[in-house]
Design a protein around this motif. Sequence first.
Motif, short mmCIF file in Angstrom:
data_model
loop_
_atom_site.label_atom_id
_atom_site.label_comp_id
_atom_site.label_asym_id
_atom_site.label_seq_id
_atom_site.Cartn_x
_atom_site.Cartn_y
_atom_site.Cartn_z
N GLN A 54 44.71 42.93 39.70
CA GLN A 54 45.29 42.28 40.92
C GLN A 54 46.88 42.58 40.85
O GLN A 54 47.54 41.98 40.29
CB GLN A 54 44.90 40.75 41.01
CG GLN A 54 45.45 40.05 42.24
CD GLN A 54 44.97 40.53 43.65
OE1 GLN A 54 43.53 40.63 43.69
NE2 GLN A 54 45.60 40.95 44.60
N ARG B 242 51.57 43.21 38.25
CA ARG B 242 50.22 43.57 38.20
C ARG B 242 49.63 42.52 37.03
O ARG B 242 50.15 42.53 35.90
CB ARG B 242 49.86 44.90 37.78
CG ARG B 242 48.45 45.32 37.85
CD ARG B 242 48.27 46.45 37.11
NE ARG B 242 48.06 46.05 35.46
CZ ARG B 242 48.10 46.94 34.74
NH1 ARG B 242 47.69 48.27 34.89
NH2 ARG B 242 48.00 46.62 33.09
N ARG C 90 37.52 37.83 39.37
CA ARG C 90 38.51 38.34 40.44
C ARG C 90 38.80 36.91 41.41
O ARG C 90 39.85 36.56 41.68
CB ARG C 90 38.27 39.41 41.35
CG ARG C 90 39.25 39.61 42.40
CD ARG C 90 38.59 40.36 43.63
NE ARG C 90 37.70 39.81 44.52
CZ ARG C 90 37.38 40.21 45.54
NH1 ARG C 90 37.85 41.18 46.24
NH2 ARG C 90 36.59 39.67 46.23
N SER D 147 46.84 49.29 41.92
CA SER D 147 46.52 48.49 43.25
C SER D 147 45.17 47.88 43.35
O SER D 147 44.88 47.22 44.30
CB SER D 147 47.17 49.36 44.21
OG SER D 147 46.10 50.43 44.74
N GLY D 148 44.54 48.73 43.07
CA GLY D 148 42.80 48.45 42.89
C GLY D 148 42.37 48.94 44.37
O GLY D 148 41.17 48.79 44.87
N THR E 7 42.23 42.24 45.53
CA THR E 7 41.89 43.84 45.00
C THR E 7 40.53 44.42 45.45
O THR E 7 39.53 43.50 45.38
CB THR E 7 42.25 43.76 43.55
OG1 THR E 7 42.16 45.17 43.02
CG2 THR E 7 41.12 42.88 42.73
#
Length: 384
Positions: free
Chosen positions: A314, A358, A291, A169-170, A308
């Motif tokens: 992500q 993901r 990102r 999930s980050g 994220t």
Amino acid sequence: MRSKLPHIGTTIFTIMSKMAQEEGAINLSQGFPGFGADPELLDMVAKYTKAGYNQYAPMSGIPSLREKMAEKTLRCYGAKVNPETEVSIVSGATEAIFSSITAMIHPGDEAIILEPAYDSYEPAILLSGGIPIRVPLNSSDFSVDWERVKNSITFKTKLIVINSPHNPSGYVWTQDDLDQLAELVRERNIYVVSDEVYEHITFDGRPHLSLVGHEELRQKSFVCGSFGKTFHVTGWKLGYCIAPEKLTEEFRKIHQYVTFSSVTFLQYTLAEYLEKPERYESIPGFYQEKRDLFLTGLKDTGLEFQATQGSFFQTASYGHLSKIGDRELAEKMTKELKVACIPVSSFYHNQKDDKIIRFCFAKENSDLEEALVRLKNLGELFKK
Ligand SMILES: Cc1ncc(COP(=O)(O)O)c(C=O)c1O
């Protein structure tokens, strides 16, 4: 023959990477960088292997790399660790995690893991005769439901395995998360394995709070990290474990019979490379650019997501668009859109499918841009 891990097959990362290759898809599935490492780092490898550093390294790692890690730990987390007795160099974070869990778990002990979870924790617990107790993270943002963790503790609980920045999930742990964990393990015979492989990948100025920087938690923690993840050389399989002396003693007893020692010339290379802190301090900015590039394009795909906080992953959800299973979607995306991702259900022991996929954005910008062009047609997949 009776299997020791009857329910465990080939990992989803291997399956999706293989499919991506067969289909000629852009591989945003498995978590490895799609670009090369710093040429200076590679030159050092050549230098040290030619200089003859090709025999066994000391079991716990070469002294100069352990010293560099102690300096880095002080600089990054304000924690003074003894390189002789508290730092061990091993063959990847995978080995650090395996040896930590094996050192702590006896048959019948319970170990808490927070789901969705990286896939290497559970087999290590099972192989030691332990019982994995899976506690779900909050589904809205993957933060920790501390009440649930507390209610899962029994007199058999020996270990809690945590992971921040979190894969998939980050989510990045806050000071409050660390304090809540400290309260839970205080005055209980419970230890912590902290998987911090993405320690140098956090965004928007958010700090990574290592457990080694928490005065109370560090006394009971194995902090596991990965040079492969930090310096874009995942194939080197070199990592480390920082733990107090008593825990390190037990850790090394396992490590010496798992691998004994790790690649010598790579250890010398990293000891020299770590002399310049900007080499790891520049990593958040490097990945933040990727990102942001990825997120700008992801907005045009119809997927829903929250930026994220850390790691090079992500997640995105599609439940508002389709009821298709996430594994099926990942397969369709790979075969028809030629973009591979990972279905998040594979991070749950029961394959819980919340319709989340993901992406790994540790790729060349040109690959990310091309993948985003293809992902704009995602809606077409749902019509079929
Ligand atoms: C959360 C997490 N822990 C550990 C590892 C393994 O790290 P290493 O390659 O250093 O063994 C990975 C690799 O994907 C990971 O994502």
